[in-house]
Design an enzyme around this catalytic site. Structure first.
Site, PDB file in Angstrom:
ATOM      1  N   GLY A  59       0.815  -1.208   0.000  1.00 54.70           N
ATOM      2  CA  GLY A  59       0.000   0.000   0.000  1.00 54.70           C
ATOM      3  C   GLY A  59       0.847   1.254   0.000  1.00 54.70           C
ATOM      4  O   GLY A  59       1.975   1.271   0.493  1.00 54.70           O
ATOM      5  N   GLY A 104       0.240   5.353   0.841  1.00 51.25           N
ATOM      6  CA  GLY A 104      -0.730   6.352   1.256  1.00 51.25           C
ATOM      7  C   GLY A 104      -0.065   7.703   1.251  1.00 51.25           C
ATOM      8  O   GLY A 104       1.071   7.855   0.804  1.00 51.25           O
ATOM      9  N   GLY A 105      -0.782   8.679   1.721  1.00 53.84           N
ATOM     10  CA  GLY A 105      -0.235  10.016   1.774  1.00 53.84           C
ATOM     11  C   GLY A 105       0.969  10.077   2.684  1.00 53.84           C
ATOM     12  O   GLY A 105       1.823  10.938   2.539  1.00 53.84           O
ATOM     13  N   GLY A 121       3.151   7.451   3.496  1.00 51.53           N
ATOM     14  CA  GLY A 121       4.267   6.536   3.356  1.00 51.53           C
ATOM     15  C   GLY A 121       3.893   5.280   2.606  1.00 51.53           C
ATOM     16  O   GLY A 121       2.801   5.155   2.070  1.00 51.53           O
ATOM     17  N   THR A 122       4.855   4.355   2.577  1.00 54.24           N
ATOM     18  CA  THR A 122       4.663   3.109   1.865  1.00 54.24           C
ATOM     19  C   THR A 122       4.568   1.990   2.891  1.00 54.24           C
ATOM     20  O   THR A 122       5.276   2.013   3.884  1.00 54.24           O
ATOM     21  CB  THR A 122       5.869   2.836   0.956  1.00 54.24           C
ATOM     22  OG1 THR A 122       6.138   4.023   0.235  1.00 54.24           O
ATOM     23  CG2 THR A 122       5.589   1.722  -0.009  1.00 54.24           C
ATOM     24  N   VAL A 123       3.685   1.041   2.633  1.00 53.31           N
ATOM     25  CA  VAL A 123       3.553  -0.084   3.545  1.00 53.31           C
ATOM     26  C   VAL A 123       4.046  -1.343   2.849  1.00 53.31           C
ATOM     27  O   VAL A 123       3.645  -1.641   1.722  1.00 53.31           O
ATOM     28  CB  VAL A 123       2.084  -0.270   3.983  1.00 53.31           C
ATOM     29  CG1 VAL A 123       1.987  -1.388   4.999  1.00 53.31           C
ATOM     30  CG2 VAL A 123       1.538   1.017   4.563  1.00 53.31           C
ATOM     31  N   LYS A 142       5.606   0.088   7.926  1.00 53.29           N
ATOM     32  CA  LYS A 142       5.256   1.361   7.328  1.00 53.29           C
ATOM     33  C   LYS A 142       6.473   2.270   7.313  1.00 53.29           C
ATOM     34  O   LYS A 142       7.131   2.469   8.331  1.00 53.29           O
ATOM     35  CB  LYS A 142       4.139   1.986   8.144  1.00 53.29           C
ATOM     36  CG  LYS A 142       3.503   3.170   7.490  1.00 53.29           C
ATOM     37  CD  LYS A 142       2.182   3.407   8.147  1.00 53.29           C
ATOM     38  CE  LYS A 142       1.876   4.873   8.214  1.00 53.29           C
ATOM     39  NZ  LYS A 142       0.667   5.157   8.951  1.00 53.29           N
ATOM     40  N   ASP A 198      -9.166  10.637   9.732  1.00 53.49           N
ATOM     41  CA  ASP A 198      -9.054  10.210   8.340  1.00 53.49           C
ATOM     42  C   ASP A 198      -9.787   8.880   8.173  1.00 53.49           C
ATOM     43  O   ASP A 198      -9.231   7.913   7.691  1.00 53.49           O
ATOM     44  CB  ASP A 198      -7.581  10.106   7.950  1.00 53.49           C
ATOM     45  CG  ASP A 198      -7.396  10.159   6.444  1.00 53.49           C
ATOM     46  OD1 ASP A 198      -8.389  10.465   5.728  1.00 53.49           O
ATOM     47  OD2 ASP A 198      -6.291   9.892   5.950  1.00 53.49           O
TER      48      ASP A 198
END
Ligand SMILES: *[C@@H]1O[C@H](CO)[C@@H](O)[C@H](O)[C@H]1NC(C)=O
Ligand SMILES: *[C@@H]1O[C@H](CO)[C@@H](O)[C@H](O)[C@H]1NC(C)=O
Ligand SMILES: *[C@@H]1O[C@H](CO)[C@@H](O)[C@H](O)[C@H]1NC(C)=O
Ligand SMILES: *[C@@H]1O[C@H](CO)[C@@H](O)[C@H](O)[C@H]1NC(C)=O
Ligand SMILES: *[C@@H]1O[C@H](CO)[C@@H](O)[C@H](O)[C@H]1NC(C)=O
Ligand SMILES: *[C@@H]1O[C@H](CO)[C@@H](O)[C@H](O)[C@H]1NC(C)=O
Ligand SMILES: *[C@@H]1O[C@H](CO)[C@@H](O)[C@H](O)[C@H]1NC(C)=O
Ligand SMILES: *[C@@H]1O[C@H](CO)[C@@H](O)[C@H](O)[C@H]1NC(C)=O
Ligand SMILES: *[C@@H]1O[C@H](CO)[C@@H](O)[C@H](O)[C@H]1NC(C)=O
Ligand SMILES: *[C@@H]1O[C@H](CO)[C@@H](O)[C@H](O)[C@H]1NC(C)=O
Ligand SMILES: *[C@@H]1O[C@H](CO)[C@@H](O)[C@H](O)[C@H]1NC(C)=O
Ligand SMILES: CC(=O)N[C@H]1CO[C@H](CO)[C@@H](O)[C@@H]1O
Length: 773
Positions: free
Chosen positions: A450, A452-453, A455-457, A471, A568
């Site tokens: 994933g 997201g705004g 970072g990367t998971v 994360k 969020d």
């Protein structure tokens, strides 16, 4: 319909304005500090997690006090009423713990049977001309526990002082006390309560009530200059250290710590064993009597530690990790409840330093062989050594860099703090950079699950085989690191079944990394918007996911020790495990809300389509913003449509608007997901629609609270379970009649349910139903 709308970068969905940039050095320092503190918090939480001290989904601390089972702060979390701890978070920040039905504050509870409380001190003060100015005679009444006779002393302070303690021991009264008289402060010894200026005596056993009185013979005349008051109190012996300054001024001190003994019931282990249902000692633990059988306690078996009152509370101690706990000379191997010592190949013996140790086997080797071998080894070492030096130099540079990051991220402070802690308590998992690199195959692209705004998971597999989600912030940007830190702060406050668990963090990289439990089945977003997956998401499951999400948000808003606004809420931040249990994630934007503030002013942050219009306008963040966003998620579940979809007409792009206009034009059924139409009764769908509508009100104050939403959804779920409201025309008439015949289950005109009480901490719902069930 628009099922696939890839190509829109997640970042673009994030609306976010920045605060004015701070000076870098200040930020760094603050951040380092912050992170160290935060990771300590995490350490405490992780330790608690690895060896649980409270029942599942129960609060295991109240402010600074950890609350081990059999104690608990809510129904079903304590063993019985005696162990109820009232956690007062409305008047105190951090919250404070009180003994049930009293004003006795608890400051520490140990599973070994001790309870530290704060108790008032007695005083008797005079003014210079010998007139009494203030005095009091405090008392304590314990319904169940007893004042510890081994940990406490009765202490009196003063130079014209007679102090008495009157107690009740097993219904029989007793009086004790001491006298202290002195003419000058010069004779007063510091640090010992030796009889001059300070006297002390022991407390009797089994005291459940006492009161304290202090008197003076000459109203402190002649000594008033250095001792205007007399004091008397019961105090924990180890935490009291007399100082001659107390004669002059103890006026600001109103309370002293005191220790109580706690125990279970009023019977012996032997009688309890005969009634096995009453036995509360769990797992690897054993029962022992307190004094003469007026109750009992549990303790972990030798080689185990933890909370013996919980099923998995007692956990094996790894003696091999701590050299003080094992007596092995060479190799130590941990076993359940003990350890064994081994000797390496070529040695024999029992391997114990207190035994024969390890001695080399008799080998037939001659001197020559040994010499040759020695020479060979020497040369090899020389060659290896020079290669190694070169390699080590490169490595050294790398290590230095790591240390720099570690320092920058507050690692040193953290390390110091950890080393000061008791080594027997398990500490947080602080992952090393290598460990996480190995786990993710050096952050391989294929491991990305994933973006997201924030970072990367990555998906990773730890050396012990556990699958985790890692994360990592993409860009080195101070505000993003702050988000990470924020997430740790927030998550460390929460222990809930429907929140993704944080397992640890790594400080050695330029940006800190967070390690979570891996949730197997992806995001709710995928499940709703991917056609093949959406079909397996039944109406019942959708309703359950909605209820679980509402429940956890309600918990965050009202029941966690400090209210938390998620900020969020969206379908990509709700993960599902294999049983489709909802797990809320991504607390990077969340805020802890201090109790005295109803709303906080913040930088507007959130995701378009889910963003509360009122918050967008006013920047005033309240719990109601989460209610709005949840309303949108509810619509997604009902309609199978995306929150923001550019393939819909311009005025309908926003799902909330689209839904509201459909509702106005009375064509709700047309926009619903097919499975919802097929599986649910129209009344129930209308009910949920009306709930969503109320969540989406423009004015925050008109929206229901998350607790009301959770209650209503739980109520609908219960109804679905008890009389499946499946769309079956034959049963429809009968069903309606049934409902009419049972007024307590009827839905009010505003859609609210009567007679449903909901406790979001325990996730218990109590539905009072009329007779005939
Ligand atoms: C709680 O702990 C913090 C930090 O250790 C301390 O500053 C504070 O005084 C404590 N509060 C109470 C009520 O003991
Ligand atoms: C919290 O403490 C205050 C002050 O002692 C008291 O008035 C209030 O009732 C307490 N609240 C709860 C929920 O016990
Ligand atoms: C509680 O008491 C135990 C034993 O005296 C001690 O080890 C522990 O540090 C205390 N905890 C707190 C938070 O004071
Ligand atoms: C002490 O208190 C008494 C009675 O209130 C008052 O008359 C007297 O002046 C006080 N003496 C001093 C030194 O304050
Ligand atoms: C005792 O210690 C205090 C400081 O803690 C000091 O001010 C006082 O003078 C000492 N008294 C004696 C008798 O040493
Ligand atoms: C009391 O405090 C003094 C100085 O802080 C210390 O030297 C002494 O060991 C303490 N005594 C006890 C019993 O803790
Ligand atoms: C006690 O409190 C008073 C006022 O609140 C303050 O002036 C005084 O310094 C305090 N004394 C001590 C020993 O803390
Ligand atoms: C033990 O406790 C039970 C219930 O709490 C009570 O009914 C009983 O009288 C107690 N027995 C004694 C000997 O105190
Ligand atoms: C236990 O009870 C027995 C007899 O009832 C008594 O002799 C003994 O002193 C008691 N022991 C304690 C520790 O109270
Ligand atoms: C552990 O094993 C040793 C022998 O290896 C034995 O002497 C000791 O009593 C055992 N300890 C426990 C707690 O069982
Ligand atoms: C999600 O869970 C279902 C049911 O357990 C399972 O059949 C499916 O393979 C899972 N999907 C993924 C992507 O893991
Ligand atoms: C069965 C039951 O408890 N019904 C109650 C539901 O709540 C209403 C008002 O809140 C009461 O009047 C009913 O008696």
């Amino acid at each position: 319909m628009c099922y696939y709308m890839s190509g829109i970068n997640a970042n673009r969905n994030i609306l976010r304005t920045h605060l004015p940039p701070k000076t870098r050095s200040m930020g760094d320092e603050r951040r380092a500090w912050h992170l160290a503190l935060v990771c300590l918090l995490l350490a405490a939480v992780a330790a608690a997690e690895s060896t649980p001290i409270a029942k599942l989904d129960c609060q295991d601390r109240c402010g600074n006090v950890s609350i081990p089972y059999p104690f608990g702060t809510t129904t079903d979390c304590y063993l019985n009423e005696d162990f109820y701890i009232a956690c007062n978070s409305t008047h105190y920040d951090p919250p404070r713990a009180f003994l049930t039905g009293s004003n006795i504050e608890v400051t520490n509870i140990t599973v070994e049977g001790k309870l530290r409380i704060m108790q008032f001190i007695a005083r008797d003060c005079y003014n210079k001309s010998g007139f009494p100015v203030s005095s009091n005679t405090p008392s304590i009444t314990l319904s169940k526990f007893r004042v510890s006779d081994t940990d406490n002393k009765f202490v009196a302070i003063g130079c014209d002082t007679e102090a008495t303690i009157q107690g009740v021991q097993d219904d029989k009264g007793y009086t004790s006390g001491c006298i202290s008289k002195c003419d000058s402060i010069d004779y007063v010894d510091n640090f010992t309560c030796s009889g001059i200026g300070c006297c002390q005596t022991s407390i009797a056993k089994d005291v459940g009530y006492f009161d304290i009185a202090v008197r003076s013979y000459n109203n402190h005349q002649g000594i008033w200059d250095f001792n205007p008051c007399s004091y008397g109190f019961v105090v924990e012996e180890n935490s009291f250290n007399f100082s001659s300054n107390y004669l002059r001024d103890l006026q600001n001190v109103t309370m002293m710590p005191m220790v109580l003994d706690w125990f279970i019931g009023n019977e012996t282990c032997e009688t309890i064993k005969t009634k096995s249902s009453d036995d509360v000692c769990q797992g690897d633990s054993t029962c022992y009597n307190v004094d003469n059988g007026s109750g009992y306690r549990c303790k972990c078996l030798d080689g185990y530690q933890g909370d013996p009152y919980l099923p998995n509370g007692c956990q094996d101690i790894d003696e091999c990790k701590d050299p003080n706990l094992n007596k092995c000379e060479k190799i130590c191997e941990n076993t359940k409840g003990n350890y064994t010592c081994l000797c390496p190949k070529g040695y024999q013996g029992d391997g114990r330093t207190d035994g024969t140790g390890c001695v080399a086997n008799q080998s037939g080797g001659s001197l020559i062989i040994e010499l040759t071998v020695g020479l060979g080894v020497g040369i090899t070492v020389l060659i290896a050594g020079s290669t190694w030096s070169y390699w080590a130099f490169k490595k050294w540079k790398l290590i230095k860099l790591k240390h720099k990051f570690f320092r920058q991220n507050g690692g040193l402070m953290l390390q110091q703090e950890l080393s000061r802690r008791d080594s027997s308590t398990e500490t947080a998992k602080i992952f090393s950079a290598e460990e996480l690199e190995t786990a993710t195959n050096n952050y391989d692209e294929s491991r990305i699950i994933g973006r997201g705004g924030y970072g990367t998971v990555y998906k990773g597999t730890l050396s012990d085989g556990r699958t985790v989600a890692i994360k990592k912030s993409q860009v080195v940007d101070e505000s993003q690191i702050d988000q990470f830190i924020n997430e740790v702060v927030v998550l460390s406050q929460i222990n809930h079944r429907n929140v993704v668990k944080l397992l640890g963090c790594c400080l050695e990289t330029e940006v800190p990394l967070l390690v979570y439990e891996f949730i197997t089945n992806g995001t709710l977003f995928e499940h709703i918007h991917n056609k093949s997956k959406a079909s397996s998401l039944t109406f019942e499951t959708r309703l359950r996911i909605a209820a679980e999400t509402a429940g956890v948000l309600s918990y965050l808003h009202s029941s966690a020790s400090i209210p938390i606004i998620h900020r969020d809420v969206k379908s990509t931040n709700i993960l599902l495990d294999d049983s489709y249990t909802a797990k809320v994630s991504d607390f990077g934007a969340s805020r802890l809300v201090p109790l005295d503030q109803a709303g906080i002013s913040t930088v507007v942050q959130g995701t378009l389509g889910y963003l509360d219009p009122e918050y967008l306008q006013t920047s005033q963040l309240t719990e109601k913003s989460d209610v709005y966003s949840f309303g949108v998620v509810l619509l997604e579940l009902l309609t199978g449509q995306k929150a923001l979809c550019f393939e819909r007409l311009e005025e309908d792009r926003n799902l909330a608007m689209y839904f509201i206009s459909a509702l106005k034009e009375d064509r709700l059924v047309q926009i619903l997901e097919k499975c919802v139409v097929d599986e649910a009764k129209i009344e129930m769908v209308e009910e949920i629609g009306s709930l969503a509508r109320r969540c989406l009100r423009v004015k925050g104050e008109e929206r229901p609270t998350m607790k009301e939403v959770a209650m209503e959804l739980e109520g609908l779920r219960m109804m679905l379970e008890h009389h499946p409201w499946v769309n079956n025309d034959e049963s429809r008439l009968e069903e309606t009649e049934y409902l009419l015949g049972e007024p307590s289950l009827k839905i009010g005109s505003n859609g609210g349910m009567n007679n449903v009480t909901y406790d979001s901490i325990t996730d218990h719902i109590i539905l009072q139903v009329g007779h005939g069930r």
